[in-house]
Write a protein that holds these residues in place. Structure first.
Motif, mmCIF file in Angstrom:
data_model
loop_
_atom_site.group_PDB
_atom_site.id
_atom_site.type_symbol
_atom_site.label_atom_id
_atom_site.label_comp_id
_atom_site.label_asym_id
_atom_site.label_seq_id
_atom_site.Cartn_x
_atom_site.Cartn_y
_atom_site.Cartn_z
ATOM 1 N N TYR A 316 0.578 -1.653 0.103
ATOM 2 C CA TYR A 316 0.347 -0.375 -0.222
ATOM 3 C C TYR A 316 0.880 1.696 0.055
ATOM 4 C CZ TYR A 316 -3.299 -3.086 0.769
ATOM 5 O OH TYR A 316 -4.531 -4.075 1.839
ATOM 6 N N VAL A 317 0.777 2.024 -0.662
ATOM 7 C CA VAL A 317 0.445 3.904 -0.408
ATOM 8 C C VAL A 317 -0.232 4.258 0.608
ATOM 9 C CG1 VAL A 317 2.407 3.651 -2.247
ATOM 10 C CG2 VAL A 317 0.495 4.310 -3.243
ATOM 11 N N TYR A 318 0.319 5.274 0.361
ATOM 12 C CA TYR A 318 -0.561 6.203 1.508
ATOM 13 C C TYR A 318 -1.126 7.500 1.361
ATOM 14 C CZ TYR A 318 -0.654 2.314 4.719
ATOM 15 O OH TYR A 318 0.402 0.909 4.544
ATOM 16 N N SER A 319 -0.398 7.645 0.484
ATOM 17 C CA SER A 319 -1.284 9.179 -1.123
ATOM 18 C C SER A 319 -1.010 8.854 -1.726
ATOM 19 C CB SER A 319 0.146 10.371 -0.505
ATOM 20 O OG SER A 319 1.733 10.291 -1.111
ATOM 21 N N ALA A 320 -1.477 10.552 -2.790
ATOM 22 C CA ALA A 320 -1.162 10.336 -4.027
ATOM 23 C C ALA A 320 -0.532 10.308 -4.813
ATOM 24 C CB ALA A 320 -2.169 11.294 -4.562
ATOM 25 N N HIS A 321 0.619 10.844 -4.026
ATOM 26 C CA HIS A 321 2.490 10.884 -4.719
ATOM 27 C C HIS A 321 2.067 12.725 -5.581
ATOM 28 C CE1 HIS A 321 4.560 8.707 -3.215
ATOM 29 N NE2 HIS A 321 4.015 7.743 -3.528
ATOM 30 N N ASN A 322 0.887 13.192 -5.130
ATOM 31 C CA ASN A 322 0.536 14.042 -6.093
ATOM 32 C C ASN A 322 -0.075 15.633 -5.245
ATOM 33 O OD1 ASN A 322 -1.218 16.371 -7.532
ATOM 34 N ND2 ASN A 322 0.125 15.321 -9.346
ATOM 35 N N MET A 323 0.039 16.817 -4.431
ATOM 36 C CA MET A 323 -0.818 17.512 -3.803
ATOM 37 C C MET A 323 -2.182 17.849 -3.944
ATOM 38 S SD MET A 323 1.174 21.911 -2.468
ATOM 39 C CE MET A 323 0.440 22.338 -3.812
ATOM 40 N N PHE A 324 -1.653 18.011 -5.394
ATOM 41 C CA PHE A 324 -3.998 18.703 -5.588
ATOM 42 C C PHE A 324 -4.599 17.324 -5.752
ATOM 43 C CE2 PHE A 324 0.029 21.613 -8.161
ATOM 44 C CZ PHE A 324 -1.458 22.698 -7.368
ATOM 45 N N LEU A 325 -4.181 15.691 -6.535
ATOM 46 C CA LEU A 325 -4.922 15.084 -6.343
ATOM 47 C C LEU A 325 -4.719 14.320 -4.882
ATOM 48 C CD1 LEU A 325 -3.412 12.587 -8.745
ATOM 49 C CD2 LEU A 325 -5.437 14.750 -8.952
ATOM 50 N N ASP A 326 -4.066 14.468 -4.272
ATOM 51 C CA ASP A 326 -3.872 13.803 -2.551
ATOM 52 C C ASP A 326 -4.954 14.595 -1.635
ATOM 53 O OD1 ASP A 326 -2.450 12.245 -0.933
ATOM 54 O OD2 ASP A 326 -2.273 13.309 0.758
ATOM 55 N N TYR A 327 -5.491 15.779 -2.505
ATOM 56 C CA TYR A 327 -5.867 17.381 -0.889
ATOM 57 C C TYR A 327 -7.348 16.679 -1.389
ATOM 58 C CZ TYR A 327 -6.976 21.498 0.575
ATOM 59 O OH TYR A 327 -7.538 22.186 1.774
ATOM 60 N N GLY A 328 -7.303 16.942 -3.177
ATOM 61 C CA GLY A 328 -8.629 16.519 -3.591
ATOM 62 C C GLY A 328 -9.157 14.585 -2.470
ATOM 63 N N VAL A 329 -8.483 14.341 -2.843
ATOM 64 C CA VAL A 329 -8.773 12.815 -2.587
ATOM 65 C C VAL A 329 -9.408 12.810 -0.888
ATOM 66 C CG1 VAL A 329 -7.838 10.429 -1.893
ATOM 67 C CG2 VAL A 329 -7.665 11.889 -3.801
ATOM 68 N N LYS A 330 -7.893 13.457 -0.279
ATOM 69 C CA LYS A 330 -8.796 14.246 1.081
ATOM 70 C C LYS A 330 -9.838 14.688 2.018
ATOM 71 C CE LYS A 330 -3.981 12.618 2.898
ATOM 72 N NZ LYS A 330 -2.689 13.346 3.237
ATOM 73 N N TYR A 331 -9.857 15.726 1.140
ATOM 74 C CA TYR A 331 -10.815 17.224 1.502
ATOM 75 C C TYR A 331 -12.519 17.298 0.567
ATOM 76 C CZ TYR A 331 -7.223 17.097 4.981
ATOM 77 O OH TYR A 331 -5.942 17.121 5.621
ATOM 78 N N GLY A 332 -11.785 16.880 -1.202
ATOM 79 C CA GLY A 332 -12.538 17.098 -1.734
ATOM 80 C C GLY A 332 -12.558 18.217 -2.289
ATOM 81 N N CYS A 333 -13.577 18.421 -3.531
ATOM 82 C CA CYS A 333 -12.885 19.626 -4.525
ATOM 83 C C CYS A 333 -13.296 21.112 -4.016
ATOM 84 C CB CYS A 333 -13.944 19.261 -5.077
ATOM 85 S SG CYS A 333 -13.268 18.146 -6.731
ATOM 86 N N ILE A 334 -14.600 21.304 -3.409
ATOM 87 C CA ILE A 334 -14.604 22.173 -2.495
ATOM 88 C C ILE A 334 -13.853 23.117 -1.862
ATOM 89 C CG2 ILE A 334 -15.889 23.980 -0.983
ATOM 90 C CD1 ILE A 334 -18.431 21.414 -1.700
ATOM 91 N N SER A 335 -12.861 21.987 -1.370
ATOM 92 C CA SER A 335 -12.295 22.739 -0.690
ATOM 93 C C SER A 335 -10.363 22.711 -1.327
ATOM 94 C CB SER A 335 -11.272 21.631 1.052
ATOM 95 O OG SER A 335 -10.552 22.617 1.267
ATOM 96 N N LEU A 336 -10.449 21.892 -2.639
ATOM 97 C CA LEU A 336 -9.165 22.494 -3.377
ATOM 98 C C LEU A 336 -9.440 23.425 -4.076
ATOM 99 C CD1 LEU A 336 -7.303 20.613 -4.360
ATOM 100 C CD2 LEU A 336 -8.799 19.033 -6.109
ATOM 101 N N GLY A 337 -10.133 23.423 -4.535
ATOM 102 C CA GLY A 337 -10.874 24.593 -5.132
ATOM 103 C C GLY A 337 -10.396 25.684 -4.719
ATOM 104 N N PHE A 338 -10.671 25.861 -3.336
ATOM 105 C CA PHE A 338 -10.386 27.459 -2.798
ATOM 106 C C PHE A 338 -8.556 27.061 -2.722
ATOM 107 C CE2 PHE A 338 -14.891 27.374 -1.262
ATOM 108 C CZ PHE A 338 -15.515 28.720 -1.709
#
Length: 421
Positions: A316-338
């Motif tokens: 297993y890996v525990y992150s998306a190895h990409n700041m924006f994708l990882d943020y979107g997975v964890k907190y969704g696109c509303i927070s990611l958009g801001f």
């Protein structure tokens, strides 16, 4: 580099250590208590920093700016996302909020004495980098007793999490040199030596994303050196380089990560040029899974404990190895958009002041950080946001000085007209 410590600097060093402790204290069993104490101190300080920030007009004015407003909304919606995706617990929420606290604290101290703040970060991070290199050289098998089960841990943690620390050090080193060295030639040599050390550091640390980031910075410095005899052209070429690199980073994100899963001519060309998989060790599979995870709950994400088993071998890996994708997975696109809006606002502030050579260097350094962040989930590291904040503050300060200069010139011209009459 002199390590200057006195009573006046103590507060600035305290901020650096509390928010940016060496990563190994998080990853070594017997030292994890230190990280817990640091976190507790941050949580205790939180209400005092927020109250003080709102009580000071010169600090509070930044809330009316698009950058800070969107960043704070992103932090708030992070906490809302944790509630919505059923992964809320108090320390996780406080960890999200502490990023806003960190930004507030740095704005407060920057407005009080930015020289001390920059010196503290430069000296502290420089010391951390030296110690990190020493642990790599002297302890090739890493530090033992890891809490995460990783085989090798060095002073600043795993190699892929070191890049934002080194980029921030490069940025503050440059800003300190700008403030303290008057002679242009000496200043440029000083910065080039720092870039040489940061490049060597990235190579010894064996982080491909870090090397890529330093290539952007080194290319900017080499171009500046090549045409430094022609002061008329140097500004134009620097602006072209800044715009070109920014467009490259945006295109890279779209072509390599979003467009057809990275299966296109663009990635094939880059793979041929660099001589290896452009996604560095099969990250494309992780990115594809991250995009599918975002699709499961695009508004609020899936929480902070998502596991990626993309190769079917129970590794297993525990992150998306990409700041924006990882943020979107964890907190969704509303927070990611801001969050993305805040970054764009910071870069816009920089582009508005791109005539200033200091701002151009800040833009290049932060663009290199954004490129590196496409290969690592560094949104959970304080140095990432400190670098972007500094670029923004330098741009805003330059804009204010430019307005003052224009106003002063206008007054002078008016006075000359009165005398002429």
């Amino acid at each position: 580099m002199k390590l200057k410590i006195n009573k006046g600097m103590a507060l600035y060093y305290l901020l650096a250590v509390l928010f940016i402790p060496p990563r190994f204290v998080l990853e070594i069993d017997k030292l994890s208590i230190i990280a817990t104490i640091f976190a507790g101190c941050r949580y205790v300080m939180l209400p005092f920093i927020v109250i003080y920030f709102f009580s000071q007009k010169k600090d509070r004015k930044y809330l009316a700016k698009l950058y800070l407003f969107t960043y704070i909304v992103a932090v708030i919606t992070q906490v809302v996302a944790l509630v919505q995706n059923d992964s809320f617990y108090i320390t996780a929420a406080l960890s999200c909020v502490s990023f806003g606290e960190f930004i507030f604290a740095n704005i407060i101290l920057y407005n009080r004495d930015k020289s001390k703040l920059l010196l503290a970060y430069r000296n502290y991070l420089g010391l951390c980098m030296v110690l990190h290199l020493l642990t790599i050289v002297l302890l090739p098998n890493g530090l033992s007793g890891t809490a995460t089960g990783v085989s090798r841990v060095y002073f600043m943690g795993l190699k892929n999490s070191v890049t934002p620390y080194a980029i921030l050090w490069m940025l503050v080193f440059f800003l300190v040199a700008e403030e303290r060295i008057a002679e242009a030639g000496k200043k440029f040599r000083h910065i080039c030596l720092a870039a040489g050390f940061a490049t060597l550091f990235s190579i010894v640390n064996a982080s491909a994303s870090h090397v890529g980031a330093m290539v952007i910075i080194d290319g900017y410095l080499l171009m500046t050196f090549a045409i430094q005899s022609n002061r008329e052209k140097i500004g134009l070429f620097q602006k072209i380089y800044v715009i070109g690199i920014t467009l490259f980073v945006i295109s890279f994100f779209y072509m390599v990560i979003m467009l057809d899963g990275g299966n296109n001519v663009f990635t094939e060309v880059i793979t041929t040029v660099v001589g290896r998989d452009v996604t560095f060790s099969g990250r494309r599979a992780v990115w594809a899974r991250a995009i599918s995870f975002i699709g499961k709950n695009p508004l609020w994400g899936l929480g902070i404990d998502v596991q990626y088993d993309v190769w079917g071998n129970n590794k297993y890996v525990y992150s998306a190895h990409n700041m924006f994708l990882d943020y979107g997975v964890k907190y969704g696109c509303i927070s990611l958009g801001f969050n993305i809006l805040s970054i764009l606002a910071a870069f816009k502030a920089g582009f508005d002041c791109r005539k200033n050579e200091k701002v151009r260097m800040c833009l290049i350094i932060c663009a290199s950080l954004i490129l590196a962040s496409m290969f690592e989930a560094v949104q959970g590291l304080y140095p990432t946001w400190m670098s972007i904040l500094l670029m923004y503050l330098v741009s805003e300060t330059s804009k204010e000085k430019q307005v003052e200069t224009i106003t002063g010139m206008g007054t002078e011209i008016k006075s000359e007209k009165v005398l002429a009459r």
